[in-house]
Design a protein around this motif. Structure first.
Motif, PDB file in Angstrom:
ATOM      1  N   GLY A  10      -3.746  11.195  16.080  1.00  9.93           N
ATOM      2  CA  GLY A  10      -4.523  12.409  16.332  1.00  9.93           C
ATOM      3  C   GLY A  10      -4.391  13.380  15.171  1.00  9.93           C
ATOM      4  O   GLY A  10      -3.965  13.004  14.080  1.00  9.93           O
ATOM      5  N   GLU A  11      -4.719  14.634  15.426  1.00  9.67           N
ATOM      6  CA  GLU A  11      -4.683  15.636  14.352  1.00  9.67           C
ATOM      7  C   GLU A  11      -3.291  16.251  14.232  1.00  9.67           C
ATOM      8  O   GLU A  11      -2.580  16.391  15.228  1.00  9.67           O
ATOM      9  N   LEU A  12      -2.971  16.628  12.999  1.00  9.32           N
ATOM     10  CA  LEU A  12      -1.675  17.264  12.734  1.00  9.32           C
ATOM     11  C   LEU A  12      -1.966  18.494  11.883  1.00  9.32           C
ATOM     12  O   LEU A  12      -2.613  18.373  10.827  1.00  9.32           O
ATOM     13  N   SER A  13      -1.522  19.651  12.328  1.00  6.05           N
ATOM     14  CA  SER A  13      -1.749  20.880  11.543  1.00  6.05           C
ATOM     15  C   SER A  13      -0.548  21.127  10.639  1.00  6.05           C
ATOM     16  O   SER A  13       0.556  20.671  10.928  1.00  6.05           O
ATOM     17  N   TYR A  14      -0.778  21.854   9.576  1.00  2.00           N
ATOM     18  CA  TYR A  14       0.336  22.184   8.686  1.00  2.00           C
ATOM     19  C   TYR A  14       0.122  23.565   8.061  1.00  2.00           C
ATOM     20  O   TYR A  14      -1.014  24.051   7.995  1.00  2.00           O
ATOM     21  N   ASP A  15       1.234  24.148   7.595  1.00  7.99           N
ATOM     22  CA  ASP A  15       1.139  25.320   6.717  1.00  7.99           C
ATOM     23  C   ASP A  15       1.194  24.850   5.264  1.00  7.99           C
ATOM     24  O   ASP A  15       0.500  25.376   4.411  1.00  7.99           O
ATOM     25  N   TYR A  16       2.065  23.857   5.019  1.00 11.70           N
ATOM     26  CA  TYR A  16       2.197  23.278   3.672  1.00 11.70           C
ATOM     27  C   TYR A  16       2.161  21.760   3.794  1.00 11.70           C
ATOM     28  O   TYR A  16       2.759  21.190   4.709  1.00 11.70           O
ATOM     29  N   LEU A  17       1.467  21.151   2.836  1.00 14.29           N
ATOM     30  CA  LEU A  17       1.325  19.690   2.869  1.00 14.29           C
ATOM     31  C   LEU A  17       1.824  19.099   1.552  1.00 14.29           C
ATOM     32  O   LEU A  17       1.545  19.650   0.474  1.00 14.29           O
ATOM     33  N   VAL A  18       2.565  18.001   1.648  1.00 13.11           N
ATOM     34  CA  VAL A  18       2.949  17.255   0.442  1.00 13.11           C
ATOM     35  C   VAL A  18       2.274  15.885   0.564  1.00 13.11           C
ATOM     36  O   VAL A  18       2.572  15.118   1.481  1.00 13.11           O
ATOM     37  N   VAL A  19       1.360  15.600  -0.354  1.00 10.04           N
ATOM     38  CA  VAL A  19       0.630  14.330  -0.304  1.00 10.04           C
ATOM     39  C   VAL A  19       1.299  13.356  -1.276  1.00 10.04           C
ATOM     40  O   VAL A  19       1.345  13.609  -2.490  1.00 10.04           O
ATOM     41  N   ALA A  20       1.824  12.271  -0.733  1.00 11.94           N
ATOM     42  CA  ALA A  20       2.542  11.286  -1.562  1.00 11.94           C
ATOM     43  C   ALA A  20       2.103   9.892  -1.111  1.00 11.94           C
ATOM     44  O   ALA A  20       2.917   9.030  -0.810  1.00 11.94           O
ATOM     45  N   LEU A  21       0.793   9.690  -1.083  1.00  9.21           N
ATOM     46  CA  LEU A  21       0.241   8.471  -0.477  1.00  9.21           C
ATOM     47  C   LEU A  21       0.087   7.313  -1.452  1.00  9.21           C
ATOM     48  O   LEU A  21      -0.538   6.298  -1.119  1.00  9.21           O
ATOM     49  N   GLY A  22       0.620   7.467  -2.671  1.00  7.98           N
ATOM     50  CA  GLY A  22       0.665   6.326  -3.580  1.00  7.98           C
ATOM     51  C   GLY A  22      -0.691   5.911  -4.117  1.00  7.98           C
ATOM     52  O   GLY A  22      -1.598   6.736  -4.287  1.00  7.98           O
ATOM     53  N   ASN A  23      -0.829   4.620  -4.331  1.00  6.78           N
ATOM     54  CA  ASN A  23      -2.001   4.134  -5.064  1.00  6.78           C
ATOM     55  C   ASN A  23      -2.784   3.092  -4.272  1.00  6.78           C
ATOM     56  O   ASN A  23      -2.387   2.672  -3.190  1.00  6.78           O
ATOM     57  N   ALA A  24      -3.872   2.694  -4.884  1.00  3.86           N
ATOM     58  CA  ALA A  24      -4.687   1.573  -4.379  1.00  3.86           C
ATOM     59  C   ALA A  24      -4.932   0.668  -5.588  1.00  3.86           C
ATOM     60  O   ALA A  24      -4.893   1.140  -6.725  1.00  3.86           O
ATOM     61  N   PRO A  25      -5.176  -0.618  -5.363  1.00  2.00           N
ATOM     62  CA  PRO A  25      -5.388  -1.485  -6.521  1.00  2.00           C
ATOM     63  C   PRO A  25      -6.654  -1.133  -7.293  1.00  2.00           C
ATOM     64  O   PRO A  25      -7.642  -0.714  -6.693  1.00  2.00           O
ATOM     65  N   GLU A  26      -6.601  -1.282  -8.603  1.00  2.00           N
ATOM     66  CA  GLU A  26      -7.775  -1.080  -9.465  1.00  2.00           C
ATOM     67  C   GLU A  26      -8.222  -2.465  -9.931  1.00  2.00           C
ATOM     68  O   GLU A  26      -7.467  -3.165 -10.612  1.00  2.00           O
ATOM     69  N   PHE A  27      -9.422  -2.867  -9.512  1.00  2.08           N
ATOM     70  CA  PHE A  27      -9.902  -4.218  -9.861  1.00  2.08           C
ATOM     71  C   PHE A  27     -10.826  -4.207 -11.076  1.00  2.08           C
ATOM     72  O   PHE A  27     -11.294  -5.256 -11.511  1.00  2.08           O
ATOM     73  N   PHE A  28     -11.100  -3.041 -11.631  1.00  4.15           N
ATOM     74  CA  PHE A  28     -11.958  -2.900 -12.820  1.00  4.15           C
ATOM     75  C   PHE A  28     -13.294  -3.636 -12.660  1.00  4.15           C
ATOM     76  O   PHE A  28     -13.833  -4.157 -13.628  1.00  4.15           O
ATOM     77  N   GLY A  29     -13.754  -3.720 -11.436  1.00  7.10           N
ATOM     78  CA  GLY A  29     -15.067  -4.339 -11.188  1.00  7.10           C
ATOM     79  C   GLY A  29     -15.121  -5.841 -11.454  1.00  7.10           C
ATOM     80  O   GLY A  29     -16.209  -6.417 -11.548  1.00  7.10           O
ATOM     81  N   ILE A  30     -13.967  -6.499 -11.566  1.00  7.55           N
ATOM     82  CA  ILE A  30     -13.984  -7.950 -11.821  1.00  7.55           C
ATOM     83  C   ILE A  30     -14.458  -8.660 -10.550  1.00  7.55           C
ATOM     84  O   ILE A  30     -13.789  -8.572  -9.506  1.00  7.55           O
ATOM     85  N   PRO A  31     -15.590  -9.347 -10.610  1.00  4.41           N
ATOM     86  CA  PRO A  31     -16.115  -9.968  -9.378  1.00  4.41           C
ATOM     87  C   PRO A  31     -15.107 -10.958  -8.787  1.00  4.41           C
ATOM     88  O   PRO A  31     -14.526 -11.760  -9.517  1.00  4.41           O
ATOM     89  N   GLY A  32     -14.913 -10.874  -7.498  1.00  5.78           N
ATOM     90  CA  GLY A  32     -14.077 -11.850  -6.786  1.00  5.78           C
ATOM     91  C   GLY A  32     -12.587 -11.528  -6.781  1.00  5.78           C
ATOM     92  O   GLY A  32     -11.829 -12.141  -6.021  1.00  5.78           O
ATOM     93  N   MET A  33     -12.154 -10.576  -7.618  1.00  6.46           N
ATOM     94  CA  MET A  33     -10.704 -10.303  -7.691  1.00  6.46           C
ATOM     95  C   MET A  33     -10.182  -9.799  -6.340  1.00  6.46           C
ATOM     96  O   MET A  33      -9.164 -10.272  -5.840  1.00  6.46           O
TER      97      MET A  33
END
Ligand code: FAD
Length: 395
Positions: free
Chosen positions: A90-113
């Motif tokens: 559900g929803e979570l309210s905050y006064d201060y937020l620290v976003v540390a959600l890391g990364n996602a893979p970068e495929f550089f548009g290589i088909p099929g990767m």
């Protein structure tokens, strides 16, 4: 009391949480899992070294104060205009937020990767690689398909090189275990850039290349992957390689939730932050680690590393404490402690505080850095808890 929410329990989020605990500030940490895994070491269990249980720690073993709340669940949306985040629960309210959600893979548009390659980015994906390689070797005798003994790793940065180092030591063991012909094993590391490990000096890079080659890794640098099919990779040279195991370690971009939230981002989707690590759009939102675009002293964004994420986590938490105490914010300064790359159990290359190390000394420095990290999470208790589990697989 201010309502502080931290998103993500990787290197950045954990450092922020530990620092807030030290300051006695309550917070809620939301993370996909109820444990923190050691991403920088995932090549070890993926490549057959040690048991998986050594590579994570339960969040409650680190964050032990009653006021430190841990919520296991996926973050689905950031709503910075409303000071809210939406999670599975559900929803979570905050006064201060620290976003540390890391990364996602970068495929550089290589088909099929995206469709056909395995990734090394979490405990689960490390286990997938481990099991996939073992299954390929175990089933070789069913059809004598030689592509089952060919492993192709795309990308020769830290992740790709360290993974190849581990695999190079594990594959002969597997060959013995499943009675497959040793001479038919092929481990190929493909990199589009002209060199491996671009962050290291020429001397260290050459030492790493030579160690990989001695272990039987075939290095193809300056060779781009143009397409990936099921069990097959096409190269810019026109060559086509059949391999049952294809692993992509070629790059990362920020977690897509950052751009979806409408925060200003750089071309890699990382949130633009000011010198205090606050989002340039919302001063009550700190963004750290691989999700943040922080301009370093060379005028370029800091590369995504565990050490930068941890330092940012510490710093964001300290600045939050300053805000709550009415003190001025401190600008973040990244202190580069150096880089160490392991190439198997007993060989490494790297430079720490300007000192180069090659071979066993670099491996020992890497082992010391693991202990130092455990110490930062929970002192001697944490070191004993995790290092006490040190045992080789099967022993
Ligand atoms: C094999 C390997 C070796 C590496 N070696 C090194 C090295 O030697 N030195 C170095 O400095 N760096 C190294 N790195 C890079 C380093 O691991 C990353 O830069 C670092 O983990 C980034 O930290 P972070 O806190 O930003 O993100 P992460 O550590 O990735 O943490 C993000 C956290 O957020 C959670 N999460 C993500 N999305 C959601 C969601 N929607 N909801 C809830 N939770 C979510 C994840 O589960 C994770 O716990 C390596 C990386 C790999 C893969």
């Amino acid at each position: 009391m201010a309502n502080i929410v931290i998103l993500g329990a990787g290197y950045g989020g954990m450092a922020a949480a530990v620092e807030l605990e030290k300051s006695g500030l309550p917070f809620t940490l939301v993370n996909k899992h109820d444990y923190h895994y050691f991403t920088t070491l995932l090549h070890e269990p993926a490549g057959g070294r040690n048991e998986f249980e050594q590579y994570y720690v339960n969040l409650h073993d680190v964050l032990r104060r009653e006021s430190s709340l841990v919520q296991k669940g996926m973050v689905k949306e950031l709503r910075p205009k409303e000071n809210k985040v939406v999670t599975e629960q559900g929803e979570l309210s905050y006064d201060y937020l620290v976003v540390a959600l890391g990364n996602a893979p970068e495929f550089f548009g290589i088909p099929g990767m995206k469709e056909h390659a395995l990734l090394l980015r979490s405990l689960e994906t490390a286990q997938q690689i481990h099991d996939h390689v073992e299954r390929a070797f175990a089933s070789y005798h069913q059809d004598q398909d030689e592509s089952k003994l060919r492993i192709l790793v795309g990308g020769a940065g830290l992740t790709g090189v360290e993974l190849c180092g581990e695999l190079a030591e594990w594959l002969p063991e597997l060959a013995g275990q499943y009675g497959v012909p040793f001479s038919k094993i092929e481990l190929i590391n493909i990199e589009a850039a002209p060199t491996i490990l671009p962050m290291l000096s020429d001397e260290l890079r050459e030492a790493a290349e030579s160690a990989l080659r001695k272990k039987g890794v075939k290095l193809l640098t300056g060779v781009a992957i143009t397409k990936v099919n099921r069990d097959q990779v096409e190269l810019k040279t026109g060559e086509v390689i059949d391999a049952k195991t294809i692993i992509w370690t070629g790059g990362v971009r920020a977690n897509p939730l950052i751009a979806e939230a409408g925060l200003q981002t750089d071309p890699r989707g990382r949130a633009m932050v000011n010198e205090y690590l606050q989002s340039v759009d919302f001063s009550n939102v700190f963004v750290i680690g691989d999700s943040a675009s922080f301009t370093g002293e060379d005028g370029r964004p800091l590369p995504p590393t565990g050490q930068a994420a941890a330092q940012m986590g510490d710093h964001a938490a300290q600045n939050l404490t300053h805000i709550l105490q009415g003190r001025p914010l401190e600008p973040f300064r990244f202190v580069n402690m150096g880089t160490l790359a392991s190439i198997g159990h007993e060989f490494g290359v790297g430079s720490v505080k300007g000192l180069n190390a090659v071979g066993v000394p670099a491996s020992l420095m890497k082992e010391a850095s693991k202990v130092k990290y455990l110490w930062s999470l929970g002192g001697l208790r944490m070191v004993s808890l995790k290092r006490g589990q040190l045992k080789r697989k099967g022993s």
